[in-house]
Design a protein around this motif. Structure first.
Motif, mmCIF file in Angstrom:
data_model
loop_
_atom_site.group_PDB
_atom_site.id
_atom_site.type_symbol
_atom_site.label_atom_id
_atom_site.label_comp_id
_atom_site.label_asym_id
_atom_site.label_seq_id
_atom_site.Cartn_x
_atom_site.Cartn_y
_atom_site.Cartn_z
ATOM 1 N N ASP A 1 -4.415 -8.008 -0.923
ATOM 2 C CA ASP A 1 -5.220 -6.839 -0.547
ATOM 3 C C ASP A 1 -6.301 -6.482 -1.577
ATOM 4 O O ASP A 1 -7.279 -5.830 -1.248
ATOM 5 C CB ASP A 1 -4.297 -5.629 -0.334
ATOM 6 C CG ASP A 1 -3.435 -5.785 0.913
ATOM 7 O OD1 ASP A 1 -3.977 -6.172 1.957
ATOM 8 O OD2 ASP A 1 -2.219 -5.529 0.833
ATOM 9 N N ASN B 1 -0.005 -8.070 8.688
ATOM 10 C CA ASN B 1 0.967 -9.102 8.329
ATOM 11 C C ASN B 1 1.677 -9.711 9.537
ATOM 12 O O ASN B 1 2.366 -10.714 9.400
ATOM 13 C CB ASN B 1 1.985 -8.534 7.332
ATOM 14 C CG ASN B 1 1.440 -8.548 5.916
ATOM 15 O OD1 ASN B 1 0.380 -9.092 5.664
ATOM 16 N ND2 ASN B 1 2.176 -7.954 4.994
ATOM 17 N N ASN C 1 2.421 -11.897 0.939
ATOM 18 C CA ASN C 1 1.712 -10.714 1.429
ATOM 19 C C ASN C 1 0.227 -11.046 1.421
ATOM 20 O O ASN C 1 -0.198 -12.023 0.809
ATOM 21 C CB ASN C 1 2.005 -9.492 0.533
ATOM 22 C CG ASN C 1 1.611 -8.168 1.188
ATOM 23 O OD1 ASN C 1 1.074 -8.130 2.311
ATOM 24 N ND2 ASN C 1 1.851 -7.071 0.498
ATOM 25 N N ILE D 1 0.850 -1.204 0.000
ATOM 26 C CA ILE D 1 0.000 0.000 0.000
ATOM 27 C C ILE D 1 0.882 1.249 0.000
ATOM 28 O O ILE D 1 0.683 2.176 -0.793
ATOM 29 C CB ILE D 1 -0.968 -0.012 1.207
ATOM 30 C CG1 ILE D 1 -1.950 -1.190 1.071
ATOM 31 C CG2 ILE D 1 -1.743 1.313 1.298
ATOM 32 C CD1 ILE D 1 -2.920 -1.368 2.223
HETATM 33 N N1 GLU Z 1 -0.687 -5.942 3.202
HETATM 34 C C1 GLU Z 1 -0.382 -4.579 3.530
HETATM 35 C C2 GLU Z 1 0.621 -3.987 2.537
HETATM 36 O O1 GLU Z 1 1.348 -4.702 1.892
HETATM 37 C C3 GLU Z 1 0.239 -4.421 4.877
HETATM 38 C C4 GLU Z 1 -0.391 -5.025 6.051
HETATM 39 C C5 GLU Z 1 0.496 -4.795 7.297
HETATM 40 O O2 GLU Z 1 1.258 -3.814 7.309
HETATM 41 O O3 GLU Z 1 0.454 -5.562 8.228
HETATM 42 O O4 GLU Z 1 0.712 -2.780 2.451
#
Ligand code: GLU
Length: 256
Positions: A133, A145, A130, A49
């Motif tokens: 999302d 995560n 990951n 993100i």
């Molecule tokens: N899946 C989200 C990302 O890659 C992050 C989730 C997290 O920071 O725990 O941005």
């Protein structure tokens, strides 16, 4: 040894979402070296993100879910592109695995995940996991995560989970506010007192905080596995962990 290493957004990117090149280069170098030494490494990486936000040049993290998902879809490509490039420099091949909460709960999907992961490791590949999302809305989201990496580590019978974060470990008080806060080197039980030490806030672009890290620790400890929280600002800390030097906070698995 099979190790799961989780890297948080704040370790990989600057506050504006742009990648922290020095950090990522060092991290990939140290992980490559550890892999060369014979460790099996599974990487759980956040940052999609934030990197999407950086790439789009947005001023702040969007509030609505579709915009976050769009940012993740953009940033995930960037993330894997960078991992592919940096690990390639050390002759390591990466593979992308994107999971949702529902995939962990469904027996067949989870067994497919494990089989793929096992084969990738047999092939000497470094899997990078990951949350998916784009697909995961609140009903099927693992959410953070920290938890995802703990479920993964327990599910694939890892020997250790390492959470690399922007904090040195668990402190006796919030080190940003209390000058004499002391790092706790070892935790054998997540008591109510320990739970109370966790504030709730992570950094601007990240999702987790100490609360999710303690939940992750509980999952690992219940599975009889150790978990370490350490500061990812100096990736060499990974060497310290394997050389038995003081590093972060170690949560000791049950029965150990
Ligand atoms: N899946 C989200 C990302 O890659 C992050 C989730 C997290 O920071 O725990 O941005």
């Amino acid at each position: 040894m099979r190790i799961v290493i989780k890297v948080g957004t704040s370790t990989l990117t600057y506050g504006n979402g742009n990648i922290n090149i020095r950090r990522m280069e060092n991290l990939c170098k140290v992980m490559s070296d550890l892999k060369n030494s014979g460790l099996e490494i599974i990487l759980v990486s956040s940052g999609a993100i934030a990197m999407g936000i950086g790439k789009l040049g947005l001023k702040e993290k969007p509030g609505d879910i579709p915009s976050k998902q769009a940012a993740a879809a953009i940033g995930q490509c960037e993330l894997m592109y960078i991992y592919d490039k940096l690990f390639q420099e050390h002759n390591h091949t990466v593979a992308q695995i994107l999971m949702t909460g529902a995939d962990f709960e469904n027996e067949e999907r989870f067994s497919n995940f494990r089989n793929t992961l096992d084969r990738l490791l047999e092939l000497g590949v470094l899997p990078v996991i990951n949350e998916n999302d784009t697909i995961a809305t609140s009903e099927i989201k693992v959410g953070d995560n920290d938890t995802l990496s703990a479920i993964t580590a327990a599910g694939v019978n890892a020997d250790l989970l390492i959470l690399l974060s922007d904090i040195d470990g668990l402190y006796t008080a919030d080190p940003h506010r209390v000058a004499d806060a002391v790092l706790i080197p070892e935790v054998k039980e997540i008591s109510a007192d320990i739970m109370e030490l966790a504030g709730s806030k992570g950094s601007e672009l990240a999702t987790g905080g100490m609360v999710t890290k303690l939940h992750a620790a509980q999952i690992c400890m219940d599975a009889g596995m150790d978990m370490v929280i350490a500061n990812g600002s100096n990736p060499n800390i990974l060497y310290d962990i394997f050389e038995g030097k003081p590093a972060g906070t170690r949560f000791v698995g049950k029965g150990k």
